[in-house]
Design an enzyme around this catalytic site. Structure first.
Site, PDB file in Angstrom:
ATOM      1  CG  ASP A 174      -1.935  -1.040   1.240  1.00  0.00           C
ATOM      2  OD1 ASP A 174      -2.374  -1.417   0.069  1.00  0.00           O
ATOM      3  OD2 ASP A 174      -2.435  -1.817   2.215  1.00  0.00           O
TER       4      ASP A 174
ATOM      5  CE1 TYR B 236       2.419  -7.156   3.378  1.00  0.00           C
ATOM      6  CE2 TYR B 236       1.862  -9.274   3.840  1.00  0.00           C
ATOM      7  CZ  TYR B 236       1.596  -8.210   3.011  1.00  0.00           C
ATOM      8  OH  TYR B 236       1.674  -8.359   1.765  1.00  0.00           O
TER       9      TYR B 236
ATOM     10  CE1 TYR C 109      -5.655  -6.078  -1.571  1.00  0.00           C
ATOM     11  CE2 TYR C 109      -6.826  -8.401  -1.838  1.00  0.00           C
ATOM     12  CZ  TYR C 109      -6.322  -7.134  -2.279  1.00  0.00           C
ATOM     13  OH  TYR C 109      -6.359  -7.007  -3.802  1.00  0.00           O
TER      14      TYR C 109
END
Ligand SMILES: [Zn+2]
Ligand SMILES: [Zn+2]
Length: 444
Positions: free
Chosen positions: A267, A334, A406
């Protein structure tokens, strides 16, 4: 088949140059060009005709005349002169029936091609031939009519001769599969067109600040033309990873334009850390290919200092782009800072780690990307989740998962579209404050 009689039969019907006569016997004899075959046939036929003329004059002279006119044979012409026979200008055909005497242009076309190639750096090349349809059809009909079993096509011969001539002059290599340049020659229009194939450069990027998109983001109002909303830039964000990485490469290669391919994307507000995300820059119509990528890398990193870093720049092939696209599904790591509505307990953290490790998540296309992706439910695997409380209502989460998950929606739940999710598991609404990609793990 009597080779000599067959050759004479062809010549008595049609005017043929040495290349086009020899080509009909291309698979007979090795290590010689078609014009050598054609010339040898014409000389042999001249000797034979001379011998016949010595015995019964009329038939021999008739054959010599065929060779002197439709065969363009200097030897037959001289032999006739010696026998005190003349051929008139009117008896001479204009051009070869099959190639319209275009094989005489091979040297000139080679020179022209060299001139066009002068502006480009390349290590491999290929010659492509374009012919008028009628030329190829004429040859097909000719071969069928005379039952030619040994021939090569006119296109193939042009390609071979020009390819060989270019190789001798340039010292470059022919590459049939992925040449740097393709020289497209039309011998009938005497035109040369250069098809310059793209240059592919692979590397990895780190994005060490937030709010830079990966690719150029056009203004939604003017779509790139420039308007009031975007201050005339045509873009919603002044710079992108794509632009920062591509510009110095495009300048070094003198390419026409570039395209940026990456293994997935983060993003805008996420950083890309660790060893970086693999990418490939495709440069269209580069004039320079022998660029020093270490130097380009230094230029990119100097211009993008504090924002984007590239590393490991190297030349690659189109195939790498396909692998990158497949690699979108490769594992990702992440680091995420989540904020909760209510306070967190230690049991909460344990529960999250347990319930979110080694599981499959069902994720319906997030609401925020619905406008550009079709509405599907995707299944993505989470390998491991580690949670660390950093304040009463905030926690750091380390997530290793299959690419394409996501993660912001894994936290928020996206109105029940991601199952399971952090908010529902804890009955404590959570949102993502900061997100970093720590690693993109490509296999192979
Ligand atoms: Zn010809
Ligand atoms: Zn605009």
């Amino acid at each position: 088949m009597d080779v000599l009689e067959k050759a004479f039969e062809l010549l008595s019907k049609h005017a043929l140059c040495e290349h086009c006569l020899g080509r009909q016997f291309a698979q007979l004899g090795y290590s010689m060009e078609n014009n050598v075959r054609g010339s040898a046939l014409k000389v042999s036929l001249t000797l034979q005709a001379n011998d016949i003329a010595n015995q019964k004059s009329a038939e021999g002279i008739k054959r010599l005349k065929v060779l002197a006119t439709k065969g363009f044979s200097r030897e037959a012409q001289e032999t006739l002169k010696h026998l005190k026979k003349r051929i008139t200008k009117k008896e001479m055909p204009g051009n070869c029936f099959l190639c319209e005497s275009r094989f005489e242009l091979v040297e000139g076309l080679t020179q022209k091609a060299l001139k066009v190639l002068e502006d480009y750096e390349y290590s491999t090349y290929l010659v492509g031939i374009e012919l008028p349809v009628k030329v190829e059809e004429r040859e097909d009909e000719f071969k069928a009519a005379f039952n030619i079993g040994y021939g090569e096509s006119i296109k193939h011969e042009f390609g071979r001769l020009l390819g060989k001539a270019l190789g001798e002059r340039t010292g470059k290599e022919v590459d049939y599969l992925a040449p740097d340049v393709v020289v497209v020659v039309n011998p009938f229009l005497e035109k040369i067109r250069l098809q310059v194939n793209p240059l592919f450069v692979a590397g990895r990027y780190r994005k060490i600040v937030r709010d830079i998109p990966q690719s150029k983001w056009f203004c939604s109002d003017c779509h790139g033309k420039g308007c009031e909303k975007c201050g005339g830039t045509g873009k919603l964000y002044p710079e992108s990873v794509e632009e920062l990485a591509s510009k110095p490469l495009l300048e070094a290669t003198l390419g026409e334009k570039s395209a940026f391919h990456a293994a997935g994307r983060e993003d805008i507000d996420a950083r890309m850390l660790g060893t970086g995300r693999p990418f490939v820059i495709e440069v269209s119509k580069p004039k320079k290919r022998f660029v020093d990528l270490k130097q380009v890398e230094a230029l990119i990193n100097a211009a993008a200092v504090g924002k984007v870093e590239v590393s490991d720049l190297r030349f690659t092939t189109k195939d790498m782009v396909r692998r990158l696209k497949k690699g979108e599904g490769a594992q990702k790591e992440y680091l995420l800072l989540a904020e909760f509505e209510n306070e967190l307990s230690d049991e909460d953290l344990h529960m999250l780690e347990e319930k979110l490790s080694n599981i499959t998540v069902k994720q319906q296309t997030p609401l925020r990307v619905l406008h550009r992706r079709s509405d599907l439910i995707r299944e993505k695997y989470i390998y491991k989740v580690k949670v660390k409380k950093v304040s009463l209502k905030r926690a750091l989460m380390e997530i290793r998962c299959q690419g394409g998950l996501y993660v912001k929606e894994l936290v928020s739940g996206d109105e029940g579209r991601t199952v399971p999710n952090v908010s529902d598991l804890l009955k404590n609404r959570a949102k993502t404050l900061k997100l970093d990609v720590l690693n993109v793990i490509m296999d192979g």
